[in-house]
Design an enzyme around this catalytic site. Structure first.
Site, PDB file in Angstrom:
ATOM      1  N   THR A   1       1.893  -4.240   4.283  1.00 47.05           N
ATOM      2  CA  THR A   1       1.790  -4.598   6.024  1.00 47.05           C
ATOM      3  C   THR A   1       1.187  -6.081   6.216  1.00 47.05           C
ATOM      4  O   THR A   1       1.783  -6.307   7.373  1.00 47.05           O
ATOM      5  CB  THR A   1       0.881  -3.535   6.630  1.00 47.05           C
ATOM      6  OG1 THR A   1      -0.534  -3.750   5.917  1.00 47.05           O
ATOM      7  CG2 THR A   1       1.169  -2.087   6.311  1.00 47.05           C
ATOM      8  N   ASP A   2       0.687  -6.791   5.330  1.00 43.84           N
ATOM      9  CA  ASP A   2       0.101  -7.810   5.755  1.00 43.84           C
ATOM     10  C   ASP A   2       0.888  -8.921   5.922  1.00 43.84           C
ATOM     11  O   ASP A   2       0.520 -10.110   7.019  1.00 43.84           O
ATOM     12  CB  ASP A   2      -1.144  -8.488   4.635  1.00 43.84           C
ATOM     13  CG  ASP A   2      -2.327  -7.691   4.635  1.00 43.84           C
ATOM     14  OD1 ASP A   2      -2.590  -6.830   5.722  1.00 43.84           O
ATOM     15  OD2 ASP A   2      -3.208  -7.771   3.988  1.00 43.84           O
TER      16      ASP A   2
ATOM     17  N   THR B   1       0.864  -1.236   0.068  1.00 45.13           N
ATOM     18  CA  THR B   1      -0.071  -0.210   0.226  1.00 45.13           C
ATOM     19  C   THR B   1       0.820   1.206  -0.131  1.00 45.13           C
ATOM     20  O   THR B   1       0.511   2.265  -0.559  1.00 45.13           O
ATOM     21  CB  THR B   1      -0.935  -0.131   1.263  1.00 45.13           C
ATOM     22  OG1 THR B   1      -1.766  -1.067   1.204  1.00 45.13           O
ATOM     23  CG2 THR B   1      -1.742   1.167   1.056  1.00 45.13           C
TER      24      THR B   1
ATOM     25  N   LYS C   1       1.411  -7.915  13.271  1.00 44.10           N
ATOM     26  CA  LYS C   1       0.279  -7.095  13.085  1.00 44.10           C
ATOM     27  C   LYS C   1      -0.775  -7.483  13.665  1.00 44.10           C
ATOM     28  O   LYS C   1      -1.597  -8.457  13.355  1.00 44.10           O
ATOM     29  CB  LYS C   1       0.091  -6.984  11.435  1.00 44.10           C
ATOM     30  CG  LYS C   1      -1.012  -6.088  10.725  1.00 44.10           C
ATOM     31  CD  LYS C   1      -1.206  -6.110   9.492  1.00 44.10           C
ATOM     32  CE  LYS C   1      -2.372  -5.076   8.743  1.00 44.10           C
ATOM     33  NZ  LYS C   1      -2.409  -5.059   7.426  1.00 44.10           N
TER      34      LYS C   1
END
Length: 427
Positions: A165-166, A89, A242
């Site tokens: 980020t995942d 992202t 996360k």
């Protein structure tokens, strides 16, 4: 006109002014307005005036021997930070054909999208991958590690990896085990894309660059410390997870406090002249400092499996593990599975497959000496994973199977801060 130019666009009596962004189609112009939103305009129906040319000077002929690299004009008084893009992202734009966010920026685009990075460092940019992080795999971790190694060997004073980020926690763990680094390696990303006013990309990128100029020579994850825009937390790459799908402060250090944080306001004021913004950085815990040793051990056993136990599951569901190079089990509580699964685990161990037990709990450590099930698992040959995060344990086992003579001993030894000091499994 080029991406990065400030333009005025008029169409059908509507005037928009902002920065020209890269577009996913040749038929549309994408303008970032001063308020933060992006707008798409039909190129043929619009008239465009360039108000200010791109402030970034880019070498259009990168050195092919250095990989897919482009360089911003250098200032001898500034540190050199390598920006490595893998997608995600933070390096994404909106596809105006579908309205979806797609990973398509390269490192130059990141610099154009985050003008606040200008003047903080000399930047070397290279693209390792251009994917959303759910498409990450061990082969790309190896490519990324080689790229980081090459950039440091070429003289980079720090490295910033732009990453989705995942799966960032997996990549951070992989770099932590594969590389011994004399400089900071900082992974950062954004929870919200750059076309949204609430995007966290600018603050995260600025703080990541400041972290890459610091003395903390470890693999770090730099993301929002809370929902405000006050500070970014610096998490050790093997202890971070996360823990929220969409909050800007989704990342947390599990089982300890973050290594430190960067005050964004101070970093913005003090770091823009290229100096290390020492007053902006607070390091609260012991860390590895800058040194001389750069080493890489990139081999990974990609066929390590993560098996999650759930009540009522059929033991036959684990038949696929028979061909695995190693298995990490996400057990319950102190590290348990149903008694009927223990013979299957014992058979794996007898066939030479290392089996590491972790817990589905976020806090605490595995201890298979408290209950009968745990003792049976130890008798079956299970390796206790301590308080390693299950994602970290999976990546570490990939590395250990490929590189260590004593896999069990290696898994029980803290190599990159993945295991904390011994403590009781209960409070």
């Amino acid at each position: 006109m080029n991406p990065g130019d400030r333009v005025r666009v008029e169409r059908a009596d509507v005037t928009n002014e902002g920065v020209l962004m890269p577009s996913s189609t040749a038929e549309h112009l994408v303008i970032k307005l001063d308020g933060g939103y992006n707008v798409g305009v039909d190129r043929e129906a619009a008239s465009v005036d360039v108000l200010e040319s791109d402030v970034h000077v880019v070498d259009d002929e990168p050195d092919p021997e250095a990989g897919d690299v482009s360089e911003i004009t250098f200032d001898d008084d500034l540190p050199t930070i390598s920006l490595i893009s893998t997608g995600g992202t933070i390096a994404s734009t909106v596809d105006y054909r579908t309205g979806a966010v797609t990973a398509r920026f390269d490192a130059e685009d990141v610099l154009r999208a985050v003008p606040d990075l200008a003047g903080r460092a000399n930047y070397r940019g290279r693209v390792v991958a251009n994917i959303l992080s759910e498409n990450m795999d061990p082969s790309i971790w190896q490519d990324l590690a080689h790229a980081v190694h090459e950039e440091i060997a070429a003289g980079a004073d720090g490295v910033v990896v732009m990453h989705g980020t995942d799966t960032m926690q997996y990549s951070a763990a992989a770099l932590s085990f594969i590389l011994e680094t004399p400089v900071p390696i900082v992974l950062t990303g954004s929870q919200r894309s750059a076309d949204r006013p609430s995007s966290d990309n600018v603050m995260n990128a600025v703080c990541a660059v400041e972290a890459a100029k610091s003395d903390c020579a470890e693999v770090l994850v730099c993301m929002h410390a809370d929902e405000s825009d006050d500070a970014c937390a610096l998490h050790r790459g093997t202890r971070v997870r996360k823990n929220h799908t969409s909050r800007r402060d989704a990342f947390e250090t599990v089982g300890a406090k973050p290594l430190g944080e960067i005050d964004y306001e101070t970093a913005t004021e003090d770091g823009s002249d290229g100096a290390v913004a020492d007053e902006a950085i607070t390091l609260r815990r012991e860390y590895a400092s800058r040194g001389e040793t750069l080493d890489i051990e990139p081999d990974l056993a990609a066929d390590v499996e993560l098996a999650t136990f759930a009540p009522g599951m059929d033991p036959a569901a684990w038949e696929y593990l028979e061909d695995a190079a190693g298995v990490v089990v996400a057990g319950t509580g102190l590290g348990h599975v149903h008694t009927d699964l223990i013979p299957r685990i014992e058979a794996l161990v007898d066939d030479g497959t290392p089996v590491v037990m972790t817990s589905q709990c976020l806090e605490g450590r595995v201890c298979d000496r408290v209950y009968d099930t745990g003792r049976d698992l130890l008798d079956a040959g299970v390796i206790e994973g301590g308080d390693m995060l299950l994602e970290t344990a999976m990546v570490k086992l990939m590395w250990a199977v490929a590189n260590a003579d004593d896999v069990a001993g290696t898994m029980r030894t803290s190599l990159a801060g993945e295991l904390t000091a011994e403590s009781r499994p209960w409070r």
